[in-house]
Enzyme design. Structure first.
Site, PDB file in Angstrom:
ATOM      1  N   SER A   1      -3.556  -1.013  14.657  1.00  0.00           N
ATOM      2  CA  SER A   1      -4.338   0.181  15.017  1.00  0.00           C
ATOM      3  C   SER A   1      -4.747   0.065  16.477  1.00  0.00           C
ATOM      4  O   SER A   1      -4.882  -1.056  17.002  1.00  0.00           O
ATOM      5  CB  SER A   1      -5.597   0.247  14.152  1.00  0.00           C
ATOM      6  OG  SER A   1      -6.492   1.218  14.661  1.00  0.00           O
TER       7      SER A   1
ATOM      8  N   GLY B   1      -1.409   7.451   1.364  1.00  0.00           N
ATOM      9  CA  GLY B   1      -1.487   7.585   2.818  1.00  0.00           C
ATOM     10  C   GLY B   1      -0.171   7.322   3.544  1.00  0.00           C
ATOM     11  O   GLY B   1       0.906   7.753   3.112  1.00  0.00           O
ATOM     12  N   ILE B   2      -0.289   6.594   4.657  1.00  0.00           N
ATOM     13  CA  ILE B   2       0.862   6.343   5.533  1.00  0.00           C
ATOM     14  C   ILE B   2       1.941   5.548   4.786  1.00  0.00           C
ATOM     15  O   ILE B   2       3.136   5.795   4.955  1.00  0.00           O
ATOM     16  CB  ILE B   2       0.380   5.571   6.789  1.00  0.00           C
ATOM     17  CG1 ILE B   2      -0.618   6.435   7.574  1.00  0.00           C
ATOM     18  CG2 ILE B   2       1.542   5.149   7.662  1.00  0.00           C
ATOM     19  CD1 ILE B   2      -1.450   5.669   8.598  1.00  0.00           C
ATOM     20  N   GLY B   3       1.525   4.615   3.943  1.00  0.00           N
ATOM     21  CA  GLY B   3       2.490   3.807   3.186  1.00  0.00           C
ATOM     22  C   GLY B   3       3.305   4.655   2.225  1.00  0.00           C
ATOM     23  O   GLY B   3       4.513   4.454   2.065  1.00  0.00           O
TER      24      GLY B   3
ATOM     25  N   GLY C   1       0.822  -1.215   0.000  1.00  0.00           N
ATOM     26  CA  GLY C   1       0.000   0.000   0.000  1.00  0.00           C
ATOM     27  C   GLY C   1       0.853   1.260   0.000  1.00  0.00           C
ATOM     28  O   GLY C   1       0.476   2.279   0.581  1.00  0.00           O
TER      29      GLY C   1
ATOM     30  N   TYR D   1     -13.116  -4.646  11.311  1.00  0.00           N
ATOM     31  CA  TYR D   1     -11.822  -3.946  11.217  1.00  0.00           C
ATOM     32  C   TYR D   1     -11.021  -4.182  12.503  1.00  0.00           C
ATOM     33  O   TYR D   1      -9.818  -4.474  12.464  1.00  0.00           O
ATOM     34  CB  TYR D   1     -12.056  -2.452  10.993  1.00  0.00           C
ATOM     35  CG  TYR D   1     -10.794  -1.614  10.945  1.00  0.00           C
ATOM     36  CD1 TYR D   1      -9.943  -1.665   9.836  1.00  0.00           C
ATOM     37  CD2 TYR D   1     -10.453  -0.762  11.995  1.00  0.00           C
ATOM     38  CE1 TYR D   1      -8.781  -0.886   9.786  1.00  0.00           C
ATOM     39  CE2 TYR D   1      -9.298   0.022  11.951  1.00  0.00           C
ATOM     40  CZ  TYR D   1      -8.463  -0.044  10.844  1.00  0.00           C
ATOM     41  OH  TYR D   1      -7.322   0.715  10.799  1.00  0.00           O
TER      42      TYR D   1
ATOM     43  N   ASN E   1       1.360   3.317  -2.291  1.00  0.00           N
ATOM     44  CA  ASN E   1       0.936   4.365  -3.231  1.00  0.00           C
ATOM     45  C   ASN E   1       0.134   5.486  -2.577  1.00  0.00           C
ATOM     46  O   ASN E   1      -0.107   6.515  -3.216  1.00  0.00           O
ATOM     47  CB  ASN E   1       0.094   3.760  -4.368  1.00  0.00           C
ATOM     48  CG  ASN E   1      -1.209   3.176  -3.873  1.00  0.00           C
ATOM     49  OD1 ASN E   1      -1.215   2.113  -3.269  1.00  0.00           O
ATOM     50  ND2 ASN E   1      -2.322   3.861  -4.100  1.00  0.00           N
TER      51      ASN E   1
HETATM   52  N1  LIG Z   1      -5.503   6.581   8.920  1.00  0.00           N
HETATM   53  C1  LIG Z   1      -5.639   6.271  10.205  1.00  0.00           C
HETATM   54  O1  LIG Z   1      -6.103   7.070  11.030  1.00  0.00           O
HETATM   55  C2  LIG Z   1      -5.214   4.894  10.676  1.00  0.00           C
HETATM   56  C3  LIG Z   1      -5.352   4.606  12.053  1.00  0.00           C
HETATM   57  C4  LIG Z   1      -4.949   3.366  12.516  1.00  0.00           C
HETATM   58  C5  LIG Z   1      -4.415   2.434  11.628  1.00  0.00           C
HETATM   59  N2  LIG Z   1      -4.297   2.739  10.297  1.00  0.00           N
HETATM   60  C6  LIG Z   1      -3.737   1.724   9.382  1.00  0.00           C
HETATM   61  O2  LIG Z   1      -2.736   2.291   8.586  1.00  0.00           O
HETATM   62  C7  LIG Z   1      -2.595   1.532   7.390  1.00  0.00           C
HETATM   63  C8  LIG Z   1      -2.507   2.467   6.193  1.00  0.00           C
HETATM   64  O3  LIG Z   1      -3.757   3.114   6.061  1.00  0.00           O
HETATM   65  P1  LIG Z   1      -3.914   4.626   5.569  1.00  0.00           P
HETATM   66  O4  LIG Z   1      -4.548   5.357   6.671  1.00  0.00           O
HETATM   67  O5  LIG Z   1      -2.661   5.114   4.983  1.00  0.00           O
HETATM   68  O6  LIG Z   1      -5.051   4.415   4.448  1.00  0.00           O
HETATM   69  P2  LIG Z   1      -5.124   4.742   2.877  1.00  0.00           P
HETATM   70  O7  LIG Z   1      -4.637   6.133   2.609  1.00  0.00           O
HETATM   71  O8  LIG Z   1      -6.509   4.384   2.493  1.00  0.00           O
HETATM   72  O9  LIG Z   1      -4.087   3.723   2.244  1.00  0.00           O
HETATM   73  C9  LIG Z   1      -4.367   2.342   2.262  1.00  0.00           C
HETATM   74  C10 LIG Z   1      -3.467   1.639   1.266  1.00  0.00           C
HETATM   75  O10 LIG Z   1      -3.823   0.237   1.248  1.00  0.00           O
HETATM   76  C11 LIG Z   1      -4.050  -0.141  -0.084  1.00  0.00           C
HETATM   77  N3  LIG Z   1      -4.948  -1.281  -0.229  1.00  0.00           N
HETATM   78  C12 LIG Z   1      -6.258  -1.358   0.135  1.00  0.00           C
HETATM   79  N4  LIG Z   1      -6.762  -2.546  -0.231  1.00  0.00           N
HETATM   80  C13 LIG Z   1      -5.746  -3.235  -0.831  1.00  0.00           C
HETATM   81  C14 LIG Z   1      -5.650  -4.509  -1.446  1.00  0.00           C
HETATM   82  N5  LIG Z   1      -6.702  -5.334  -1.538  1.00  0.00           N
HETATM   83  N6  LIG Z   1      -4.463  -4.891  -1.949  1.00  0.00           N
HETATM   84  C15 LIG Z   1      -3.389  -4.063  -1.888  1.00  0.00           C
HETATM   85  N7  LIG Z   1      -3.430  -2.839  -1.350  1.00  0.00           N
HETATM   86  C16 LIG Z   1      -4.598  -2.430  -0.827  1.00  0.00           C
HETATM   87  C17 LIG Z   1      -4.622   1.103  -0.757  1.00  0.00           C
HETATM   88  O11 LIG Z   1      -4.573   0.987  -2.166  1.00  0.00           O
HETATM   89  P3  LIG Z   1      -5.570   1.866  -3.110  1.00  0.00           P
HETATM   90  O12 LIG Z   1      -4.970   3.238  -3.165  1.00  0.00           O
HETATM   91  O13 LIG Z   1      -5.536   1.137  -4.399  1.00  0.00           O
HETATM   92  O14 LIG Z   1      -6.906   1.845  -2.429  1.00  0.00           O
HETATM   93  C18 LIG Z   1      -3.672   2.145  -0.176  1.00  0.00           C
HETATM   94  O15 LIG Z   1      -2.438   2.113  -0.853  1.00  0.00           O
HETATM   95  C19 LIG Z   1      -3.791   0.574   7.349  1.00  0.00           C
HETATM   96  O16 LIG Z   1      -3.360  -0.722   7.709  1.00  0.00           O
HETATM   97  C20 LIG Z   1      -4.727   1.149   8.393  1.00  0.00           C
HETATM   98  O17 LIG Z   1      -5.533   0.154   8.976  1.00  0.00           O
HETATM   99  C21 LIG Z   1      -4.695   3.957   9.795  1.00  0.00           C
END
Ligand SMILES: NC(=O)c1ccc[n+]([C@@H]2O[C@H](COP(=O)([O-])OP(=O)(O)OC[C@H]3O[C@@H](n4cnc5c(N)ncnc54)[C@H](OP(=O)(O)O)[C@@H]3O)[C@@H](O)[C@H]2O)c1
Length: 285
Positions: A141, A17-19, A13, A168, A15
Site C-alpha cells: 500500500s 475485494g481486490i483478491g 483473501g 498498518y 473471497n
Molecule cells: N482497499 C484499499 O483502498 C487498499 C489500499 C491499499 C492497499 N490495500 C491492500 O489490498 C489488499 C486487499 O484488501 P481489500 O481492500 O480487498 O480488502 P477486503 O475487501 O477487506 O479484503 C481483504 C481480504 O483479506 C482477508 N483476510 C483478512 N484477514 C485474514 C486472515 N487472518 N486470514 C486470511 N484472510 C484474511 C479477508 O477475509 P474475510 O472476508 O474473511 O474478512 C478478505 O478476503 C490488502 O492487503 C490491503 O492492505 C487496499
C-alpha cells in the site's frame, strides 16, 4: 488455448475485494486459481460466484487463517499435497485499522499482512522455484510511506495505537521489504518478486467505517476491478518478466519509501524467519 492456460495461481483473501476481482480475472483468462480464505463458507461462495461469472471449472478454495501460523502451515501442506505446480502466489489478504494480536502473539497487522504471508511463501518457495518463471506478488500500500521504520519489539505485542493505522503502515512497509529481499535472495528467472499499491479501492476493508460516512467515502474510490489491475499486471504481464523486487503503483514502477533499505529488509527477513520457526521446548525465539 486461453491466455493463462497451464498457469496456476494462489490468491490469498480471494473471497472479497481486490483478491476476488483478481481471482475472477485470472479465471476468466483460463488460469487455474486457488483462493485461500479464512472462512470456508465465504471461500466456497466465492468459488461458486467466480465459476458462474467466468464459466471456469478451474477455481477452488483452500482454508487459510493468516493470523494463525499453524493454519498457514496446513494451507501450504494442503497445496503441496495437490501435486500441482505453482506459478504465481499473490499475497493479497490483509487487515487495516483494527486492534489486536494473532494466535501466536504478534501485532495483528504485522502478523496477518506480513508474517503469515512470509510463512506461506517460505513453505511454497521450493515448489515455486521448480514450477517455471514463478512470481510472488505482495499487495502492499502507499500507506507504507508513512512508516518511519520498524520497532521489532512492538511487533510482539498487541496493537498499541487507537486507530491501528501506524501498525498498518509498518505491515505494508514489511510487504515492500519482503519483496525486495526475495529479489535479492532468489534468481529472478526462477522466482521474481513484486509489490504494489492497488489504489484507494472501495472494498470491504472500510467495513468498520460507519454508514453513511462509508458510502460517501467510497463513492469516489476505485472499483475492486480497477483495484485489481496492478496486481494482475505484476502477476501476468510480460513487461515485468525481467524485473524483480520493484514497487508498482498504477501499473508503473515507482520509487518506494527511502526507509526500505537492504539492511532493514535483511533484518526483517531474519526476524521473520526466526519467528516462524517453532522453538525448542523451553527456548524463546
Ligand atoms: N482497499 C484499499 O483502498 C487498499 C489500499 C491499499 C492497499 N490495500 C491492500 O489490498 C489488499 C486487499 O484488501 P481489500 O481492500 O480487498 O480488502 P477486503 O475487501 O477487506 O479484503 C481483504 C481480504 O483479506 C482477508 N483476510 C483478512 N484477514 C485474514 C486472515 N487472518 N486470514 C486470511 N484472510 C484474511 C479477508 O477475509 P474475510 O472476508 O474473511 O474478512 C478478505 O478476503 C490488502 O492487503 C490491503 O492492505 C487496499
Amino acid at each position: 488455448m486461453t491466455e493463462l492456460d497451464g498457469r496456476t495461481f494462489l490468491v490469498t483473501g480471494g473471497n472479497a475485494g481486490i483478491g476476488y476481482a483478481t481471482a475472477t480475472d485470472l479465471a476468466r483468462r483460463g488460469g487455474r486459481v486457488h483462493i485461500a480464505c479464512r472462512s470456508q463458507a465465504k471461500g466456497e461462495a466465492a468459488v461458486a460466484a467466480i465459476a458462474a461469472a467466468t464459466g471456469s471449472d478451474l477455481v477452488s478454495y483452500l482454508q487459510l487463517d493468516l493470523a494463525d501460523l499453524a493454519s498457514v502451515q496446513r494451507c501450504a501442506q494442503a497445496f503441496l499435497a495437490l501435486g500441482e505446480p505453482l506459478h504465481v502466489l499473490i499475497n493479497n489478504a490483509g487487515v487495516g485499522g483494527q486492534r489486536g494480536s494473532t494466535v501466536d502473539g504478534f501485532e495483528l497487522h504485522f502478523g496477518v499482512n506480513h508474517l503469515g504471508h512470509f510463512a506461506l511463501t517460505q513453505a511454497l518457495l521450493p515448489l515455486l522455484q521448480v514450477s517455471g518463471a514463478a512470481r510472488v506478488v505482495n499487495v502492499a500500500s502507499d500507506a507504507h510511506y508513512q512508516a518511519k521504520g520498524i520497532d521489532f519489539a512492538a511487533l510482539r505485542r498487541r496493537t498499541r495505537s487507537i486507530t491501528g493505522l501506524p501498525e498498518y503502515a509498518v505491515s505494508k512497509l514489511s510487504n515492500v521489504l519482503f519483496a525486495q529481499e526475495l529479489a535479492r535472495r532468489f534468481d529472478r528467472t526462477l522466482v521474481a518478486a513484486y509489490c504494489l499499491h492497488p489504489g484507494v479501492v472501495a472494498s470491504q476493508i472500510w467495513r468498520r467505517v460507519p454508514w453513511p460516512a462509508r458510502q460517501i467515502m467510497t463513492r469516489r474510490m476505485l472499483t475492486i476491478e480497477q483495484g485489481a489491475r496492478t496486481s494482475l499486471y505484476c502477476a501476468t504481464s510480460a513487461e515485468v518478466a525481467d524485473v524483480s523486487g520493484s514497487y508498482y503503483d498504477g501499473c508503473r514502477e515507482t520509487e518506494p519509501s527511502a526507509v526500505a533499505t537492504p539492511e532493514l529488509a535483511a533484518r526483517l527477513w531474519e526476524y521473520s524467519q526466526r519467528w516462524i520457526t517453532p522453538s525448542e521446548p523451553g527456548q524463546a525465539n
